[in-house]
Design a protein around this motif. Structure first.
Motif, PDB file in Angstrom:
ATOM      1  N   ASP A   1      29.506 -18.887 -38.785  1.00 16.40           N
ATOM      2  CA  ASP A   1      29.970 -17.980 -38.088  1.00 16.40           C
ATOM      3  C   ASP A   1      29.787 -16.744 -38.768  1.00 16.40           C
ATOM      4  O   ASP A   1      29.893 -15.604 -37.974  1.00 16.40           O
ATOM      5  CB  ASP A   1      31.531 -18.176 -37.957  1.00 16.40           C
ATOM      6  CG  ASP A   1      31.759 -19.342 -37.130  1.00 16.40           C
ATOM      7  OD1 ASP A   1      30.974 -20.101 -36.232  1.00 16.40           O
ATOM      8  OD2 ASP A   1      33.022 -20.124 -37.513  1.00 16.40           O
ATOM      9  N   LEU A   2      29.421 -16.470 -40.216  1.00 17.15           N
ATOM     10  CA  LEU A   2      29.191 -15.256 -40.603  1.00 17.15           C
ATOM     11  C   LEU A   2      27.589 -14.735 -40.537  1.00 17.15           C
ATOM     12  O   LEU A   2      27.255 -13.814 -40.326  1.00 17.15           O
ATOM     13  CB  LEU A   2      29.627 -15.513 -42.040  1.00 17.15           C
ATOM     14  CG  LEU A   2      29.410 -13.729 -43.010  1.00 17.15           C
ATOM     15  CD1 LEU A   2      30.320 -12.877 -42.258  1.00 17.15           C
ATOM     16  CD2 LEU A   2      30.090 -14.284 -44.181  1.00 17.15           C
ATOM     17  N   ASP A   3      26.845 -15.935 -40.772  1.00 22.42           N
ATOM     18  CA  ASP A   3      25.341 -15.651 -41.067  1.00 22.42           C
ATOM     19  C   ASP A   3      24.823 -16.969 -40.310  1.00 22.42           C
ATOM     20  O   ASP A   3      24.796 -18.099 -41.092  1.00 22.42           O
ATOM     21  CB  ASP A   3      25.007 -15.359 -42.369  1.00 22.42           C
ATOM     22  CG  ASP A   3      23.530 -15.164 -42.338  1.00 22.42           C
ATOM     23  OD1 ASP A   3      22.687 -15.459 -41.509  1.00 22.42           O
ATOM     24  OD2 ASP A   3      22.875 -14.770 -43.592  1.00 22.42           O
ATOM     25  N   PRO A   4      24.476 -17.157 -39.023  1.00 16.93           N
ATOM     26  CA  PRO A   4      23.999 -18.312 -38.539  1.00 16.93           C
ATOM     27  C   PRO A   4      22.762 -18.961 -39.244  1.00 16.93           C
ATOM     28  O   PRO A   4      22.272 -20.036 -39.141  1.00 16.93           O
ATOM     29  CB  PRO A   4      23.888 -18.205 -37.200  1.00 16.93           C
ATOM     30  CG  PRO A   4      24.426 -16.814 -36.635  1.00 16.93           C
ATOM     31  CD  PRO A   4      24.573 -16.270 -38.099  1.00 16.93           C
ATOM     32  N   ASN A   5      22.109 -18.064 -39.938  1.00 18.51           N
ATOM     33  CA  ASN A   5      20.766 -18.500 -40.730  1.00 18.51           C
ATOM     34  C   ASN A   5      20.989 -18.836 -42.153  1.00 18.51           C
ATOM     35  O   ASN A   5      20.213 -19.329 -42.481  1.00 18.51           O
ATOM     36  CB  ASN A   5      19.850 -17.354 -40.442  1.00 18.51           C
ATOM     37  CG  ASN A   5      19.375 -17.187 -39.139  1.00 18.51           C
ATOM     38  OD1 ASN A   5      19.097 -18.154 -38.333  1.00 18.51           O
ATOM     39  ND2 ASN A   5      19.221 -15.921 -38.690  1.00 18.51           N
ATOM     40  N   PHE A   6      22.095 -18.785 -42.649  1.00 22.82           N
ATOM     41  CA  PHE A   6      22.465 -19.054 -43.972  1.00 22.82           C
ATOM     42  C   PHE A   6      21.797 -20.212 -44.499  1.00 22.82           C
ATOM     43  O   PHE A   6      21.272 -20.466 -45.507  1.00 22.82           O
ATOM     44  CB  PHE A   6      23.935 -18.785 -44.206  1.00 22.82           C
ATOM     45  CG  PHE A   6      24.241 -18.869 -45.929  1.00 22.82           C
ATOM     46  CD1 PHE A   6      23.800 -18.083 -46.856  1.00 22.82           C
ATOM     47  CD2 PHE A   6      24.682 -20.263 -46.295  1.00 22.82           C
ATOM     48  CE1 PHE A   6      24.059 -18.202 -48.149  1.00 22.82           C
ATOM     49  CE2 PHE A   6      24.764 -20.531 -47.641  1.00 22.82           C
ATOM     50  CZ  PHE A   6      24.409 -19.374 -48.658  1.00 22.82           C
ATOM     51  N   ASN A   7      22.066 -21.396 -44.016  1.00 24.05           N
ATOM     52  CA  ASN A   7      21.653 -22.903 -44.048  1.00 24.05           C
ATOM     53  C   ASN A   7      20.385 -23.013 -43.946  1.00 24.05           C
ATOM     54  O   ASN A   7      19.770 -23.894 -44.737  1.00 24.05           O
ATOM     55  CB  ASN A   7      22.236 -23.890 -43.526  1.00 24.05           C
ATOM     56  CG  ASN A   7      21.934 -24.073 -42.063  1.00 24.05           C
ATOM     57  OD1 ASN A   7      21.407 -23.216 -41.509  1.00 24.05           O
ATOM     58  ND2 ASN A   7      22.241 -25.181 -41.592  1.00 24.05           N
ATOM     59  N   LYS A   8      19.721 -21.988 -43.519  1.00 27.49           N
ATOM     60  CA  LYS A   8      18.100 -22.182 -43.313  1.00 27.49           C
ATOM     61  C   LYS A   8      17.501 -21.145 -44.470  1.00 27.49           C
ATOM     62  O   LYS A   8      16.213 -21.552 -44.717  1.00 27.49           O
ATOM     63  CB  LYS A   8      17.605 -21.562 -42.148  1.00 27.49           C
ATOM     64  CG  LYS A   8      17.969 -22.480 -40.989  1.00 27.49           C
ATOM     65  CD  LYS A   8      17.687 -21.829 -39.661  1.00 27.49           C
ATOM     66  CE  LYS A   8      18.230 -22.600 -38.470  1.00 27.49           C
ATOM     67  NZ  LYS A   8      19.727 -22.350 -38.168  1.00 27.49           N
TER      68      LYS A   8
END
Length: 169
Positions: free
Chosen positions: A45-52
């Motif tokens: 919810d904070l950074d949708p790309n973090f896990n990528k």
């Protein structure tokens, strides 16, 4: 010490103030015991790309009051499983801080840091020294007590107590 590296060199992912546990891992994912699921949704919810973009060993850096909100243990677990090796913040919600130590995720408080996104950091966890190699600045974190370093060294509180039985070290 087998649980946590005490010297860490990696890239910083920097976020702001008051990041609560629901932003770290949304409540709808806290019913699972699957750590991969937690890691896949960390900070979405904070950074949708973090896990990528997060790589194994990377460092999460934040402002004040990191980990506020509910006491969910899944928040530090999700960060750890995603590859985050240490969290640096200006300060932490106390329950998040202890949950992180208890599951073996190092946390360091640096009240006056100005670490920027993408900075290359070199951390001596035992000494509490963080070198921002990109900016050429060295920070001194609030030193973790030896017992916390020992708990981290065993990979968390359960491993520590299984090995030693109490806090005698």
């Amino acid at each position: 010490m087998s649980g946590v590296q005490t010297n860490i060199k990696a890239k910083a992912h920097v976020y702001g103030d008051h990041i609560d546990t629901d932003r770290i891992i949304p409540g709808k994912y806290t019913k699972t015991l699957d750590m991969t699921t937690l890691a896949n949704h960390v900070l979405e919810d904070l950074d949708p790309n973090f896990n990528k973009i997060v790589q194994q060993g990377d460092i999460l850096v934040a402002g004040i009051n990191f980990g506020c909100g509910s006491s969910r243990e899944q928040a530090p677990l999700a960060l750890k499983k995603s590859g985050v090796s240490v969290v640096i913040a200006k300060d932490f919600a106390r329950i998040f801080f202890r949950n992180a130590i208890n599951i073996g995720l190092p946390v360091l408080e640096i009240a006056d840091h100005n670490i920027q996104k993408g900075a290359e950091l070199d951390i001596d966890l035992k000494a509490g020294i963080v070198k921002d190699l990109t900016a050429g600045v060295t920070y001194t974190a609030t030193k973790l007590p030896d017992i916390m370093i020992n708990i981290l060294g065993e990979g968390g509180l359960v491993n520590y107590l299984t090995k030693y039985g109490d806090y005698s070290l």
